[in-house]
Design an enzyme around this catalytic site. Structure first.
Site, mmCIF file in Angstrom:
data_model
loop_
_atom_site.group_PDB
_atom_site.id
_atom_site.type_symbol
_atom_site.label_atom_id
_atom_site.label_comp_id
_atom_site.label_asym_id
_atom_site.label_seq_id
_atom_site.Cartn_x
_atom_site.Cartn_y
_atom_site.Cartn_z
ATOM 1 N N GLY A 261 0.835 -1.204 0.000
ATOM 2 C CA GLY A 261 0.000 0.000 0.000
ATOM 3 C C GLY A 261 0.862 1.243 0.000
ATOM 4 O O GLY A 261 1.995 1.229 -0.499
ATOM 5 N N CYS A 317 2.125 0.294 -8.610
ATOM 6 C CA CYS A 317 3.213 0.818 -7.777
ATOM 7 C C CYS A 317 4.502 0.979 -8.588
ATOM 8 O O CYS A 317 5.276 1.881 -8.336
ATOM 9 C CB CYS A 317 3.427 -0.074 -6.564
ATOM 10 S SG CYS A 317 3.509 -1.808 -6.985
ATOM 11 N N GLU A 414 4.361 10.282 -6.142
ATOM 12 C CA GLU A 414 3.619 9.216 -6.822
ATOM 13 C C GLU A 414 2.205 9.718 -7.102
ATOM 14 O O GLU A 414 1.483 10.106 -6.186
ATOM 15 C CB GLU A 414 3.562 7.987 -5.916
ATOM 16 C CG GLU A 414 2.923 6.795 -6.599
ATOM 17 C CD GLU A 414 2.865 5.566 -5.699
ATOM 18 O OE1 GLU A 414 2.556 5.726 -4.507
ATOM 19 O OE2 GLU A 414 3.129 4.465 -6.207
HETATM 20 P P1 NDP Z 1 -3.336 2.674 1.918
HETATM 21 O O1 NDP Z 1 -1.927 2.405 2.236
HETATM 22 O O2 NDP Z 1 -4.098 3.626 2.752
HETATM 23 O O3 NDP Z 1 -4.152 1.293 1.890
HETATM 24 C C1 NDP Z 1 -3.598 0.014 1.701
HETATM 25 C C2 NDP Z 1 -4.257 -0.981 2.651
HETATM 26 O O4 NDP Z 1 -3.931 -0.662 4.016
HETATM 27 C C3 NDP Z 1 -5.779 -0.955 2.598
HETATM 28 O O5 NDP Z 1 -6.279 -2.254 2.818
HETATM 29 C C4 NDP Z 1 -6.112 -0.020 3.744
HETATM 30 O O6 NDP Z 1 -7.426 -0.152 4.206
HETATM 31 C C5 NDP Z 1 -5.111 -0.462 4.785
HETATM 32 N N1 NDP Z 1 -4.843 0.534 5.809
HETATM 33 C C6 NDP Z 1 -5.120 1.864 5.820
HETATM 34 N N2 NDP Z 1 -4.690 2.431 6.957
HETATM 35 C C7 NDP Z 1 -4.119 1.448 7.699
HETATM 36 C C8 NDP Z 1 -3.469 1.412 8.975
HETATM 37 N N3 NDP Z 1 -3.311 2.495 9.719
HETATM 38 N N4 NDP Z 1 -2.994 0.218 9.419
HETATM 39 C C9 NDP Z 1 -3.111 -0.888 8.668
HETATM 40 N N5 NDP Z 1 -3.722 -0.918 7.466
HETATM 41 C C10 NDP Z 1 -4.215 0.233 6.972
HETATM 42 O O7 NDP Z 1 -3.415 3.120 0.443
HETATM 43 P P2 NDP Z 1 -4.670 3.814 -0.257
HETATM 44 O O8 NDP Z 1 -5.500 2.728 -0.717
HETATM 45 O O9 NDP Z 1 -5.343 4.844 0.556
HETATM 46 O O10 NDP Z 1 -3.927 4.584 -1.450
HETATM 47 C C11 NDP Z 1 -3.257 5.822 -1.250
HETATM 48 C C12 NDP Z 1 -1.967 5.864 -2.027
HETATM 49 O O11 NDP Z 1 -1.177 4.725 -1.726
HETATM 50 C C13 NDP Z 1 -2.120 5.795 -3.530
HETATM 51 O O12 NDP Z 1 -2.356 7.041 -4.086
HETATM 52 C C14 NDP Z 1 -0.785 5.245 -3.922
HETATM 53 O O13 NDP Z 1 0.143 6.273 -3.988
HETATM 54 C C15 NDP Z 1 -0.414 4.337 -2.815
HETATM 55 N N6 NDP Z 1 -0.670 2.937 -3.101
HETATM 56 C C16 NDP Z 1 0.371 2.129 -3.432
HETATM 57 C C17 NDP Z 1 0.131 0.814 -3.749
HETATM 58 C C18 NDP Z 1 1.198 -0.116 -4.120
HETATM 59 O O14 NDP Z 1 0.915 -1.121 -4.756
HETATM 60 N N7 NDP Z 1 2.422 0.100 -3.715
HETATM 61 C C19 NDP Z 1 -1.210 0.275 -3.772
HETATM 62 C C20 NDP Z 1 -2.237 1.182 -3.354
HETATM 63 C C21 NDP Z 1 -1.947 2.467 -3.034
HETATM 64 P P3 NDP Z 1 -8.556 0.769 3.529
HETATM 65 O O15 NDP Z 1 -8.629 0.361 2.116
HETATM 66 O O16 NDP Z 1 -9.753 0.420 4.290
HETATM 67 O O17 NDP Z 1 -8.094 2.194 3.729
#
Ligand code: NDP
Length: 505
Positions: A261, A317, A414
């Site tokens: 994430g 990503c 990003e």
């Molecule tokens: P997040 O990091 O917020 O979400 C990824 C996962 O973590 C989701 O399942 C989310 O739940 C969960 N999560 C959120 N907050 C917490 C926490 N405090 N502790 C543990 N788990 C948590 O990414 P977003 O989906 O909000 O995307 C935001 C940005 O992240 C994007 O614009 C991009 O830049 C980046 N991103 C990068 C990715 C990659 O593959 N490297 C993939 C996705 C996003 P929930 O969905 O309920 O918030």
């Protein structure tokens, strides 16, 4: 046949305008709509949590809606798991680990993983359509990339389950226990497969949380896992928000956290896990460089640039979101790229002709739009595809920026959308410096005729994955992961297996 925009018939007059070239491909050529049928998909109105081999209501009694970003219509309701649900799931996973899964012969474990892969293949069409409905990604990608690759991960790791001592020769390997896994919304089913398959092959049990905007294929996977007869509690799937993820991370009886994430949440998790003894892998964001040298096959490179940044609407990503072109060919590459942008279809993700689908969520849509405005304000020159967009839903035109400064926010941050920033370079040393000038270090692409140059760059670019004369190629056998703010640890291949094992001399 040159592709035309098909979103609106009023477009026909505009595209019928005669060009001055010898061939007039713009004279009304068009694809007929080719939507994938959704008739075979029966979504439930409500999805419960999958804990201890049963589908159960959440402790809080709360549910939230998941929508189709292409229409903004509600698809289904899913349960919001709280701390009590996480605790139940972790207890079930612990019990299953101690009483069943760790006692089972490795060969039997492998059979279950193999069976999950086969059942996924049987429901491949359904999985692809649901992924497209829930995530907004094109059916071509979910059908030809996400679902087959997800199956391949289960097949690949099924093979390793009874060969762990050969995977790590002369080492003593043992499973870790309960793995907590948190995945994002850009490749929902594929990320679930990346996480669950190696964890099970290594002999661990699992508590997995999908992203809140894309929970549906994870719930179909729960049905598949249930149908496979996997012993109760070996895999538990909890839908919810960030608080559900945090409860998994902070649960004291978890031995390993695997997170994909954003970098921000990755940092929170790293702090939370510090000093607990939990093993951790973080697969975070990126701002990857796609580098085109003057001796590259230009037409193929243009296709590679398009694939690098517009695949999955740029929600990748490792997207090649920073293009570096050698100055001597910059004019040609940019001209061809602009022409190619105009041929891309943006629209109904279920249509098999669509190249770019819907942006995953309103929040992400706003964030991409904000970055486009930042790019303009910073003085970069914008080029957007001329295509028409559907009237409803979350869509953004493929966009590129030229004259981008190295310090510009669109070159550093990003964007996670269909937006490319382009810079030029003269020498190899210059491009190495520019490419490495990023807080991230996930991936890169290099386009050149010279093998020696590719080998030179692979040793100097500080990134985890480098593609040569191609981009966005994934395979279960090869490790994937980054450096710096892109995280640490690897997924895929033997490295990905090792991340779920205790390996001793
Ligand atoms: P997040 O990091 O917020 O979400 C990824 C996962 O973590 C989701 O399942 C989310 O739940 C969960 N999560 C959120 N907050 C917490 C926490 N405090 N502790 C543990 N788990 C948590 O990414 P977003 O989906 O909000 O995307 C935001 C940005 O992240 C994007 O614009 C991009 O830049 C980046 N991103 C990068 C990715 C990659 O593959 N490297 C993939 C996705 C996003 P929930 O969905 O309920 O918030």
């Amino acid at each position: 046949m040159a592709k035309q925009k098909k979103s609106d018939s009023s477009d026909k007059g505009q595209t019928a305008e005669k060009s001055k070239g010898v061939f007039d491909f713009n004279g009304g050529w068009d694809y007929s709509p080719s939507p994938e049928s959704t008739g075979h998909v029966k979504l439930k109105e409500r999805y419960e949590l999958y804990i201890d081999g049963k589908f159960v209501a959440p402790d809080s009694g709360k549910y939230f809606r998941t929508t189709n970003p292409a229409t903004e219509k509600v698809l289904a309701e899913v349960a919001h798991a709280n701390e009590a649900d996480v605790d139940k799931a972790v207890s079930a996973a612990r019990k299953a680990y101690e009483t069943v899964w760790s006692k089972l012969s490795a060969k039997e474990r492998g059979k279950y993983i193999y069976r999950i892969a086969r059942l996924m293949q049987e429901r491949a069409r359904e999985l692809a359509v649901v992924e497209t409905l829930d995530a907004g990604k094109t059916i071509r990608e979910s059908r030809d990339v996400d679902v087959p690759l997800a199956c391949n991960h289960f097949f690949y790791y099924a093979g390793w389950a009874d060969k762990l001592e050969y995977a790590f020769p002369n080492r003593k390997v043992s499973s870790l226990g309960v793995a907590g896994q948190i995945i994002p919304w850009n490749f929902p089913l594929l990320m679930a497969a990346w996480k669950i398959a190696p964890a099970l092959a290594a002999g661990n049990t699992v508590v997995l949380k999908p992203a809140e905007t894309t929970p549906l294929t994870a719930m179909l996977l729960a049905e598949i896992i249930h149908e496979s007869g996997l012993p109760a509690g070996v895999v538990n799937i909890l839908t919810g928000y960030g608080d559900t993820g945090a409860a998994i991370v902070n649960h004291p009886d978890i031995n390993k956290i695997a997170f994909t994430g954003s970098t921000n949440v990755g940092k929170i998790i790293q702090k939370a896990v510090a000093g607990t003894g939990k093993k951790l892998t973080l697969e975070l964001g990126g701002k990857s460089a796609n580098i085109v040298f003057e001796d590259a096959p230009i037409d193929q490179a243009v296709e590679g640039i398009v694939n690098g940044i517009f695949f999955n609407q740029g929600h990748v990503c490792c997207a090649g979101s920073r293009l570096f072109v050698q100055e001597s060919v910059a004019e040609e590459v940019i001209r061809k790229l602009k022409d190619r942008l105009d041929t891309l279809y943006v629209g109904d993700p279920l249509d098999k002709n669509t190249d770019i689908g819907a942006i995953n969520s309103k929040e992400q849509y706003e964030s991409i739009k904000k970055h486009i405005e930042i790019g303009k304000k910073e003085g970069a020159e914008i080029y957007e595809s001329k295509c028409l967009l559907p009237k409803n839903g979350l869509f953004i035109r493929p966009t590129l920026f030229t004259d981008v400064a190295q310090s510009s926010r669109i070159a550093q941050e990003e964007i996670f959308g269909p937006v490319l920033s382009i810079q030029t370079f003269r020498t190899i040393d210059e491009v190495i410096q520019k490419a490495n000038n990023s807080p991230y270090g996930l991936a890169a692409g290099v386009w050149t005729d010279k093998g020696s140059r590719i080998f030179n760059l692979t040793t100097k670019l500080r990134v985890g994955v480098i593609w040569a004369n191609t981009y966005n190629k994934f395979d279960p056998t090869s490790p994937f992961g980054g450096y710096k703010e892109s995280g640490f640890g690897r997924e895929g291949g033997l490295h990905g297996l090792g991340a779920y094992l205790k390996i001793e001399r």
